[in-house]
Design an enzyme around this catalytic site. Structure first.
Site, PDB file in Angstrom:
ATOM      1  N   ASP A   8       0.783  -1.244   0.000  1.00  0.00           N
ATOM      2  CA  ASP A   8       0.000   0.000   0.000  1.00  0.00           C
ATOM      3  C   ASP A   8       0.820   1.301   0.000  1.00  0.00           C
ATOM      4  O   ASP A   8       0.511   2.234   0.769  1.00  0.00           O
ATOM      5  CB  ASP A   8      -0.964   0.021   1.202  1.00  0.00           C
ATOM      6  CG  ASP A   8      -1.994  -1.109   1.165  1.00  0.00           C
ATOM      7  OD1 ASP A   8      -1.965  -1.914   0.223  1.00  0.00           O
ATOM      8  OD2 ASP A   8      -2.818  -1.190   2.101  1.00  0.00           O
ATOM      9  N   ASP A  46      -4.602  -0.779  -1.873  1.00  0.00           N
ATOM     10  CA  ASP A  46      -5.880  -0.619  -1.177  1.00  0.00           C
ATOM     11  C   ASP A  46      -6.833   0.032  -2.185  1.00  0.00           C
ATOM     12  O   ASP A  46      -6.478   1.047  -2.812  1.00  0.00           O
ATOM     13  CB  ASP A  46      -5.644   0.294   0.042  1.00  0.00           C
ATOM     14  CG  ASP A  46      -6.536  -0.013   1.231  1.00  0.00           C
ATOM     15  OD1 ASP A  46      -6.859  -1.193   1.470  1.00  0.00           O
ATOM     16  OD2 ASP A  46      -6.914   0.949   1.939  1.00  0.00           O
ATOM     17  N   HIS A  52     -17.518   2.377   0.791  1.00  0.00           N
ATOM     18  CA  HIS A  52     -16.975   1.241   1.549  1.00  0.00           C
ATOM     19  C   HIS A  52     -17.380   1.304   3.024  1.00  0.00           C
ATOM     20  O   HIS A  52     -17.354   2.378   3.640  1.00  0.00           O
ATOM     21  CB  HIS A  52     -15.451   1.204   1.422  1.00  0.00           C
ATOM     22  CG  HIS A  52     -14.879  -0.112   1.821  1.00  0.00           C
ATOM     23  ND1 HIS A  52     -14.297  -0.324   3.053  1.00  0.00           N
ATOM     24  CD2 HIS A  52     -14.851  -1.295   1.179  1.00  0.00           C
ATOM     25  CE1 HIS A  52     -13.913  -1.594   3.128  1.00  0.00           C
ATOM     26  NE2 HIS A  52     -14.237  -2.203   2.003  1.00  0.00           N
ATOM     27  N   LYS A 106      -7.081  -4.937  -3.042  1.00  0.00           N
ATOM     28  CA  LYS A 106      -7.833  -5.485  -1.905  1.00  0.00           C
ATOM     29  C   LYS A 106      -8.739  -4.415  -1.329  1.00  0.00           C
ATOM     30  O   LYS A 106      -8.499  -3.223  -1.525  1.00  0.00           O
ATOM     31  CB  LYS A 106      -6.862  -6.005  -0.840  1.00  0.00           C
ATOM     32  CG  LYS A 106      -5.949  -4.913  -0.304  1.00  0.00           C
ATOM     33  CD  LYS A 106      -4.914  -5.465   0.634  1.00  0.00           C
ATOM     34  CE  LYS A 106      -4.031  -4.365   1.176  1.00  0.00           C
ATOM     35  NZ  LYS A 106      -4.735  -3.330   1.952  1.00  0.00           N
ATOM     36  N   CYS A 151      -1.956  -2.959   7.652  1.00  0.00           N
ATOM     37  CA  CYS A 151      -1.853  -3.861   6.500  1.00  0.00           C
ATOM     38  C   CYS A 151      -0.569  -4.686   6.487  1.00  0.00           C
ATOM     39  O   CYS A 151      -0.594  -5.860   6.104  1.00  0.00           O
ATOM     40  CB  CYS A 151      -2.065  -3.092   5.211  1.00  0.00           C
ATOM     41  SG  CYS A 151      -3.791  -2.540   5.072  1.00  0.00           S
TER      42      CYS A 151
HETATM   43  C1  VGL Z   1      -4.614   0.534   5.780  1.00  0.00           C
HETATM   44  C2  VGL Z   1      -6.190   1.386   7.180  1.00  0.00           C
HETATM   45  C3  VGL Z   1      -7.154   1.285   6.213  1.00  0.00           C
HETATM   46  C4  VGL Z   1      -3.185   0.131   5.569  1.00  0.00           C
HETATM   47  C5  VGL Z   1      -5.556   0.408   4.788  1.00  0.00           C
HETATM   48  O1  VGL Z   1      -2.726   0.090   4.411  1.00  0.00           O
HETATM   49  O2  VGL Z   1      -2.498  -0.149   6.578  1.00  0.00           O
HETATM   50  N1  VGL Z   1      -4.940   0.992   6.971  1.00  0.00           N
HETATM   51  N2  VGL Z   1      -6.833   0.791   5.009  1.00  0.00           N
HETATM   52 ZN    ZN Z   2      -8.256   0.893   3.463  1.00  0.00          ZN
END
Ligand code: VGL
Ligand code: ZN
Length: 197
Positions: A8, A46, A52, A106, A151
């Protein structure tokens, strides 16, 4: 064979983004610099629909960073981030995206969040990454990226439970760190056999 999993590294998690992680952009150049040491480079992205269910905006009166109970367990409510096709969902402009063998998206199902690169937050719906790695014969993984305590943590723990050898380069990760979440994540990862470097 060794795979580099880059979690991410997207604009919304970098300074100026919707869910900015302090120093998120500092890791881009060193991550680029290590890609050639690996047989496979995999990026995660992400990738949320605008409605969402992990967005506080979708829950009447709910504040960002509060917790709610979802059918699959507790869920942190986030500011709107990484909306499909938006600039915030794009990778950091300096990340060597062309070098990636696979980009796995994802969090695209409105009703369930997905921190892990392997399973959604219900811990049962697979993303397909396990099959990809196994069919390519990649059994050893190094993980880097954002955010350490969400993540990266969930991805590393799942990979280790699936039997991959997993190391996390903590110097090439940055954390959100809310309410001690970083210390908890490091404890979790260690307990599951993840090597923290
Ligand atoms: C993430 C919070 C929401 C991450 C992704 O990449 O850690 N954290 N979506
Ligand atoms: Zn997220």
């Amino acid at each position: 064979m060794r795979g580099l999993i880059v979690i991410d590294v997207q604009n919304d998690f970098c300074p100026g983004g919707a869910l900015a992680v302090a120093g998120g952009d500092e890791i881009v150049a060193p991550i680029n610099g290590m890609m050639d040491e690996f047989e496979a480079v995999i990026l995660t992205q992400d990738w949320h629909p605008a409605t969402h269910s992990s967005f506080a905006s979708q829950h009447e009166g709910a504040a960002p960073f509060s917790l709610i109970d979802m059918p699959y367990g507790p869920q942190v409510l986030w500011p709107d981030h990484c909306i499909q096709g938006s600039p915030g969902a794009e990778f950091h402009k300096d990340l060597l995206v062309d070098r990636a063998d696979l980009i796995i998206r994802k969090g695209f199902r409105p009703e369930v969040d997905s921190y892990s690169a392997f399973f959604e937050n219900d811990h049962t719906t697979p993303t397909g990454l396990e099959g990809y790695l196994r069919t390519r014969g990649i059994s050893s993984l190094v993980m880097v990226g954002l955010a350490t305590d969400f993540c990266v943590n969930f991805s590393a723990v799942d990979a280790s439970k699936l039997g991959f050898e997993v190391s996390v380069r903590t110097d090439l990760c940055r954390a959100i760190d809310m309410d001690g979440s970083l210390a908890e994540a490091e404890g979790n990862m260690r307990q599951t056999g993840v090597r923290l470097l």
